[in-house]
Structures are given as C-alpha cells and as structure tokens.
Write a protein that holds these residues in place. Structure first.
Motif, PDB file in Angstrom:
ATOM      1  N   VAL A 166      -3.721  57.057 -31.543  1.00 33.67           N
ATOM      2  CA  VAL A 166      -2.967  57.848 -30.573  1.00 33.67           C
ATOM      3  C   VAL A 166      -3.907  58.895 -29.971  1.00 33.67           C
ATOM      4  CG1 VAL A 166      -1.015  59.391 -30.205  1.00 33.67           C
ATOM      5  CG2 VAL A 166      -0.838  57.509 -31.861  1.00 33.67           C
ATOM      6  N   LYS A 167      -4.111  58.855 -28.673  1.00 29.45           N
ATOM      7  CA  LYS A 167      -4.966  59.828 -27.992  1.00 29.45           C
ATOM      8  C   LYS A 167      -4.099  60.884 -27.321  1.00 29.45           C
ATOM      9  CE  LYS A 167      -8.838  56.689 -27.243  1.00 29.45           C
ATOM     10  NZ  LYS A 167      -9.796  56.124 -26.274  1.00 29.45           N
ATOM     11  N   THR A 168      -4.467  62.148 -27.567  1.00 29.35           N
ATOM     12  CA  THR A 168      -3.677  63.264 -27.040  1.00 29.35           C
ATOM     13  C   THR A 168      -4.570  64.204 -26.230  1.00 29.35           C
ATOM     14  OG1 THR A 168      -4.056  64.597 -29.019  1.00 29.35           O
ATOM     15  CG2 THR A 168      -2.141  63.137 -29.039  1.00 29.35           C
ATOM     16  N   VAL A 169      -3.908  65.021 -25.407  1.00 24.47           N
ATOM     17  CA  VAL A 169      -4.644  66.019 -24.610  1.00 24.47           C
ATOM     18  C   VAL A 169      -5.268  67.065 -25.515  1.00 24.47           C
ATOM     19  CG1 VAL A 169      -4.404  67.797 -22.842  1.00 24.47           C
ATOM     20  CG2 VAL A 169      -3.147  65.642 -22.624  1.00 24.47           C
ATOM     21  N   SER A 170      -4.525  67.472 -26.538  1.00 23.36           N
ATOM     22  CA  SER A 170      -5.067  68.480 -27.460  1.00 23.36           C
ATOM     23  C   SER A 170      -6.281  67.931 -28.196  1.00 23.36           C
ATOM     24  CB  SER A 170      -3.992  68.903 -28.459  1.00 23.36           C
ATOM     25  OG  SER A 170      -3.545  67.795 -29.225  1.00 23.36           O
ATOM     26  N   GLY A 171      -6.246  66.662 -28.546  1.00 20.69           N
ATOM     27  CA  GLY A 171      -7.393  66.043 -29.216  1.00 20.69           C
ATOM     28  C   GLY A 171      -8.616  66.014 -28.318  1.00 20.69           C
ATOM     29  N   ALA A 172      -8.396  65.724 -27.016  1.00 26.24           N
ATOM     30  CA  ALA A 172      -9.516  65.727 -26.066  1.00 26.24           C
ATOM     31  C   ALA A 172     -10.118  67.122 -25.930  1.00 26.24           C
ATOM     32  CB  ALA A 172      -9.034  65.215 -24.717  1.00 26.24           C
ATOM     33  N   ALA A 173      -9.250  68.164 -25.898  1.00 29.46           N
ATOM     34  CA  ALA A 173      -9.731  69.539 -25.779  1.00 29.46           C
ATOM     35  C   ALA A 173     -10.559  69.942 -27.000  1.00 29.46           C
ATOM     36  CB  ALA A 173      -8.553  70.492 -25.602  1.00 29.46           C
ATOM     37  N   VAL A 174     -10.074  69.568 -28.187  1.00 25.03           N
ATOM     38  CA  VAL A 174     -10.820  69.877 -29.419  1.00 25.03           C
ATOM     39  C   VAL A 174     -12.155  69.146 -29.426  1.00 25.03           C
ATOM     40  CG1 VAL A 174     -10.819  69.610 -31.923  1.00 25.03           C
ATOM     41  CG2 VAL A 174      -8.751  70.400 -30.757  1.00 25.03           C
ATOM     42  N   THR A 175     -12.158  67.881 -28.958  1.00 24.55           N
ATOM     43  CA  THR A 175     -13.407  67.105 -28.926  1.00 24.55           C
ATOM     44  C   THR A 175     -14.430  67.749 -27.994  1.00 24.55           C
ATOM     45  OG1 THR A 175     -12.176  65.079 -29.376  1.00 24.55           O
ATOM     46  CG2 THR A 175     -14.398  64.846 -28.456  1.00 24.55           C
ATOM     47  N   ALA A 218     -14.555  70.901 -26.956  1.00 30.62           N
ATOM     48  CA  ALA A 218     -14.987  72.180 -27.526  1.00 30.62           C
ATOM     49  C   ALA A 218     -15.980  71.965 -28.659  1.00 30.62           C
ATOM     50  CB  ALA A 218     -13.771  72.966 -28.022  1.00 30.62           C
ATOM     51  N   SER A 219     -15.741  70.939 -29.478  1.00 27.26           N
ATOM     52  CA  SER A 219     -16.657  70.628 -30.578  1.00 27.26           C
ATOM     53  C   SER A 219     -18.028  70.221 -30.055  1.00 27.26           C
ATOM     54  CB  SER A 219     -16.075  69.507 -31.442  1.00 27.26           C
ATOM     55  OG  SER A 219     -14.823  69.884 -31.980  1.00 27.26           O
ATOM     56  N   ALA A 220     -18.030  69.398 -29.008  1.00 30.59           N
ATOM     57  CA  ALA A 220     -19.304  68.949 -28.432  1.00 30.59           C
ATOM     58  C   ALA A 220     -20.115  70.130 -27.889  1.00 30.59           C
ATOM     59  CB  ALA A 220     -19.044  67.927 -27.327  1.00 30.59           C
ATOM     60  N   ILE A 221     -19.431  71.064 -27.211  1.00 34.58           N
ATOM     61  CA  ILE A 221     -20.127  72.233 -26.659  1.00 34.58           C
ATOM     62  C   ILE A 221     -20.705  73.097 -27.784  1.00 34.58           C
ATOM     63  CG2 ILE A 221     -19.794  74.386 -25.385  1.00 34.58           C
ATOM     64  CD1 ILE A 221     -17.697  72.896 -23.690  1.00 34.58           C
ATOM     65  N   ILE A 222     -19.887  73.332 -28.804  1.00 35.65           N
ATOM     66  CA  ILE A 222     -20.347  74.163 -29.930  1.00 35.65           C
ATOM     67  C   ILE A 222     -21.522  73.496 -30.644  1.00 35.65           C
ATOM     68  CG2 ILE A 222     -19.692  75.112 -32.173  1.00 35.65           C
ATOM     69  CD1 ILE A 222     -16.858  75.463 -31.071  1.00 35.65           C
ATOM     70  N   ILE A 223     -21.442  72.193 -30.859  1.00 33.30           N
ATOM     71  CA  ILE A 223     -22.536  71.471 -31.501  1.00 33.30           C
ATOM     72  C   ILE A 223     -23.818  71.577 -30.676  1.00 33.30           C
ATOM     73  CG2 ILE A 223     -23.382  69.158 -32.076  1.00 33.30           C
ATOM     74  CD1 ILE A 223     -20.559  68.486 -33.020  1.00 33.30           C
ATOM     75  N   SER A 224     -23.703  71.444 -29.356  1.00 31.27           N
ATOM     76  CA  SER A 224     -24.885  71.535 -28.481  1.00 31.27           C
ATOM     77  C   SER A 224     -25.531  72.916 -28.576  1.00 31.27           C
ATOM     78  CB  SER A 224     -24.484  71.232 -27.034  1.00 31.27           C
ATOM     79  OG  SER A 224     -23.942  69.929 -26.927  1.00 31.27           O
ATOM     80  N   LEU A 225     -24.707  73.973 -28.506  1.00 33.22           N
ATOM     81  CA  LEU A 225     -25.250  75.337 -28.577  1.00 33.22           C
ATOM     82  C   LEU A 225     -25.920  75.598 -29.912  1.00 33.22           C
ATOM     83  CD1 LEU A 225     -22.353  77.340 -26.855  1.00 33.22           C
ATOM     84  CD2 LEU A 225     -24.574  76.713 -25.880  1.00 33.22           C
ATOM     85  N   LEU A 226     -25.273  75.169 -30.992  1.00 36.66           N
ATOM     86  CA  LEU A 226     -25.850  75.401 -32.315  1.00 36.66           C
ATOM     87  C   LEU A 226     -27.130  74.589 -32.526  1.00 36.66           C
ATOM     88  CD1 LEU A 226     -22.661  75.552 -34.588  1.00 36.66           C
ATOM     89  CD2 LEU A 226     -24.072  77.443 -33.790  1.00 36.66           C
ATOM     90  N   MET A 227     -27.195  73.389 -31.972  1.00 35.77           N
ATOM     91  CA  MET A 227     -28.403  72.580 -32.105  1.00 35.77           C
ATOM     92  C   MET A 227     -29.557  73.181 -31.307  1.00 35.77           C
ATOM     93  SD  MET A 227     -27.063  68.630 -32.178  1.00 35.77           S
ATOM     94  CE  MET A 227     -28.737  68.035 -32.359  1.00 35.77           C
ATOM     95  N   ILE A 228     -29.257  73.718 -30.137  1.00 38.62           N
ATOM     96  CA  ILE A 228     -30.306  74.401 -29.361  1.00 38.62           C
ATOM     97  C   ILE A 228     -30.825  75.619 -30.121  1.00 38.62           C
ATOM     98  CG2 ILE A 228     -30.759  75.735 -27.258  1.00 38.62           C
ATOM     99  CD1 ILE A 228     -28.797  73.866 -25.819  1.00 38.62           C
ATOM    100  N   SER A 229     -29.892  76.398 -30.682  1.00 41.25           N
ATOM    101  CA  SER A 229     -30.285  77.562 -31.480  1.00 41.25           C
ATOM    102  C   SER A 229     -31.123  77.161 -32.686  1.00 41.25           C
ATOM    103  CB  SER A 229     -29.030  78.318 -31.934  1.00 41.25           C
ATOM    104  OG  SER A 229     -29.361  79.377 -32.803  1.00 41.25           O
TER     105      SER A 229
END
Length: 399
Positions: free
Chosen positions: A34-43, A45-56
């Motif tokens: 089941v794909k939801t809008v909230s799941g897409a938003a969390v995904t 946000a997770s991708a952005i946070i992972i990218s920032l932390l990996m750059i750091s």
C-alpha cells in the motif's frame, strides 16, 4: 538420461528452497503493498537527511585533525633558533645593537652574523643605497685630508689610548670605537679621530638622524633561560657587567624605541599564530624600556605524511617602563626592547590524523541504516494512525 537430468534439477530446486529459509528480507507481494502520501513524504525527507549527513561525514573524513599530547622534554644540550622581523621607525641602524645573554653565562654582543639591518626613510621605505653612503654631498677639506692620510700605504692608525687589536693598529673608525669599548670608555669625540673624519662619521650620523631601521634574521641561542634585546650604542663587558655606550643615542638628536614586531618565532615556523606577531608600540620618550616575557614550550609536530618537525610555541606577557629622569629619582635601566625567555620542561606532541576509509564506510552504513529504520517506524506510526482515524470516521457515519 532424462531421468538423471530431472533428479539433478530437482536437487537444485530443493537446495534453493532450503536456502530461501535463511532470507531475512522477505518480500511481500505487490498486491499487498500500500503506497501512501505520508509514506512518500517520509521517504523524501529520509533521502534528504541521508544526503546531508553523508556529505557531512565525507567532509569530516577528508579533513585533518591535530591530536595533542604532553610529555616530559628529555632533550639536552640543544640550540634554539629565534626568528624575527622587527622595525624601529625612529632609531637609525648604526645605533642599534642586538645582544644575547643567558643563565649559562654566554654573552653575544652586537650580533652581526645572520642578522640583517635595512635602513628606512621617514615613510618606512627601504633605502637602497649602501649603508653609510654619504650621497652626492661634497666632502669638506678636513675630510679629504683625513681620507688621504688613512688611505696611505703602510698606514697604522692610533687607537687614542684604547685597547688596540692584535695588529696594534686602528685603521678604521669602528676599530677605534671597539678599542674604546674594550677599555671601558665611551666614544664621545669622533670629530677628533682622524679615522672617523676620513670616513665622514659625523656626516653619516647627521644623514641618518631621521632614519629608521628594519632588523630581520635569526639568532642561535642555548636552550636555557635568557634574553635578547635591542638597545642603543655599542655593547661591551665591564667589571662583569653588560654595558652600552649611550652617548651617540642622546647626542643632539631625538630617538625613541617605538617598534613593530612583524614576526617572532622560536624554532622553525609552521602554521602557528604567535602571540607577538603584528604587535606595534609607540612612544615619544627616549628613556623608555619595553619588556616581553615569554614562556617557550617545545613542540614536536608530526604531519600526515610522517614528516616530523621539532619547533616551539610560546606565550607572552609585556611590561612598559618609563625611565625618564625625575627630580630626586635617578634613572635606572637601559632604554630598548627586551625579550626574556624561559624554557618549559614539557614537550607538546602534535600529530595530524585523518579517519581511515573503513571508519568512513562504517559511518555511512550507520547513517543509512539508522535513518531508514527510524523512517520505517515513523511511517508505520503514521499509517496506523491514519487507519485508526479512518475507522472512527466511518463508524461515526454509520451511526
């Protein structure tokens, strides 16, 4: 043959079926996803946070840090190099003397080796003509006559009662001055010394009266407590005392020890910010003493490529003292700039360090796994909350 092939194939399928039992990442069927809008938003946000932390984490991995430690300094019988670049805008070069004294009893007077003096004009610009040059001024008859006498073949000049050198002759004005100093006399009458007259000593003093001086170079000293100083006049030892001939400093002209320290370091310069660099002091008093008290700490610096340098760091405090004579109070002290140094018994060991690549990979895995785990928990919570709210809303409508 076909039977054998079937048995072989069946055995392979049985092994694969057994291996599937160890799959820790079971995949649900697409029909049950089941794909939801909230799941897409969390995904997202997770991708952005992972990218920032990996750059750091990548920046942290590529950066070099310095790890300090403190040990006892076991070095013995070492020499220490003192590097300096100091400007005195209102003291001419011929008056400046650089001397070193230490607690071991070693005295170095009027150091010339590895020290360079550059004459400066009123605007602080270097004067390119040679030191002591009189320029185009026409020489007087007395100067011309004295020059002819002192330049004559076989000339042996008098030391005027001073201590003569090994040759027994004082053929230059500087040799006469040194003979006076060896005797403990002040050199007060250059106009009566034919060597000085022949060299135009008085004219040189008048020409350089409004000049300044830049002193740069390095000193080699024992690694024990001591001091080096800039003071006016030639220095000499008299009755086990360090004495300066101050007569030229106070004769007819006004000088003072305003100064600017462009750089000062003990040992090889690395990338330390030394506390006395770019310090400037100004005074209008001729009788004025500046004192800097430094605590020198040995430093062993190891670079990332394995290169090791032994140098020093230091802390500094300063003191200023007006020596101008006052009624009923005799003037005590020598005008000038004094640097007193003490040696610490400790050694600072500084080592450059960068994280290994395996540490970087471990941190990346921790970031990705941690974010995805937290994101999964958050998505599950949101999805469950949404389902609960929807059931309550449907139940309310039914009633």
């Amino acid at each position: 043959m076909s039977g054998l092939r079937k048995r072989g194939s069946g055995g392979g399928s049985g092994f694969a079926a057994t291996l599937k039992e160890f799959d820790a990442y079971a995949k649900p069927l697409d029909d049950f996803r089941v794909k939801t809008v909230s799941g897409a938003a969390v995904t997202l946000a997770s991708a952005i946070i992972i990218s920032l932390l990996m750059i750091s984490e990548f920046v942290d991995w590529t950066s070099v840090t310095v790890q300090p430690s403190l040990v006892v300094d076991k070095a013995r019988k070492e020499k220490m190099q003192i590097n300096m670049n100091i400007t005195f805008p209102r003291v001419p070069c011929y008056l400046l003397s650089v001397d070193v004294m230490d607690v071991a009893g070693e005295h170095q007077n009027d150091i010339l080796h590895d020290m360079f003096k550059v004459r400066l004009d009123n605007a602080g610009r270097a004067i390119t003509k040679e030191k002591g040059s009189l320029g185009p001024n026409k020489e007087s008859e007395a100067v011309e006559k004295a020059k002819n006498i002192t330049s004559a073949p076989g000339y042996c000049g008098s030391c005027y009662g001073g201590q003569p050198p090994e040759s027994g002759c004082c053929n230059t004005c500087d040799e006469v001055r040194r003979a006076y100093l060896e005797k403990g006399w002040s050199f007060t009458n250059p106009e009566e010394v034919e060597q000085c007259v022949g060299e135009g000593w008085m004219d040189k003093m008048k020409e350089q009266a409004n000049e300044g001086c830049n002193v740069h170079g390095h000193l080699e000293v024992n690694k024990v407590a001591g001091n080096f100083h800039f003071a006016p006049g030639k220095s000499f030892q008299q009755s086990n005392m360090h004495v300066h001939d101050l007569h030229p400093y106070f004769q007819n002209y006004h000088f003072d020890f305003s100064h600017e320290i462009h750089s000062l370091s003990f040992g090889q310069s690395i990338n330390f910010q030394n506390p006395l660099d770019r310090i400037s002091k100004d005074t209008v008093q001729s009788y004025f003493m500046y004192q800097y008290f430094t605590k020198v700490v040995g430093t062993k610096y190891t670079f990332l490529n394995g290169t090791t340098i032994y140098t020093n760091q230091f802390s500094a405090t300063e003191h200023e003292r007006d020596l101008s004579p006052r009624p009923g109070i005799p003037s005590g002290g020598l005008p000038g700039v004094f640097f007193n140094f003490e040696i610490s018994p400790m050694l600072v060991v500084m080592t450059e360090y960068r994280k290994p690549f395996t540490h970087f990979l471990t941190d990346v895995c921790a970031i990705v796994g941690g974010i995805f785990t937290v994101a999964g928990l958050l998505d599950s919570f949101i999805y469950t909350a949404e389902k609960t709210m929807k059931k309550k809303m449907d139940l309310g409508k039914a009633m």
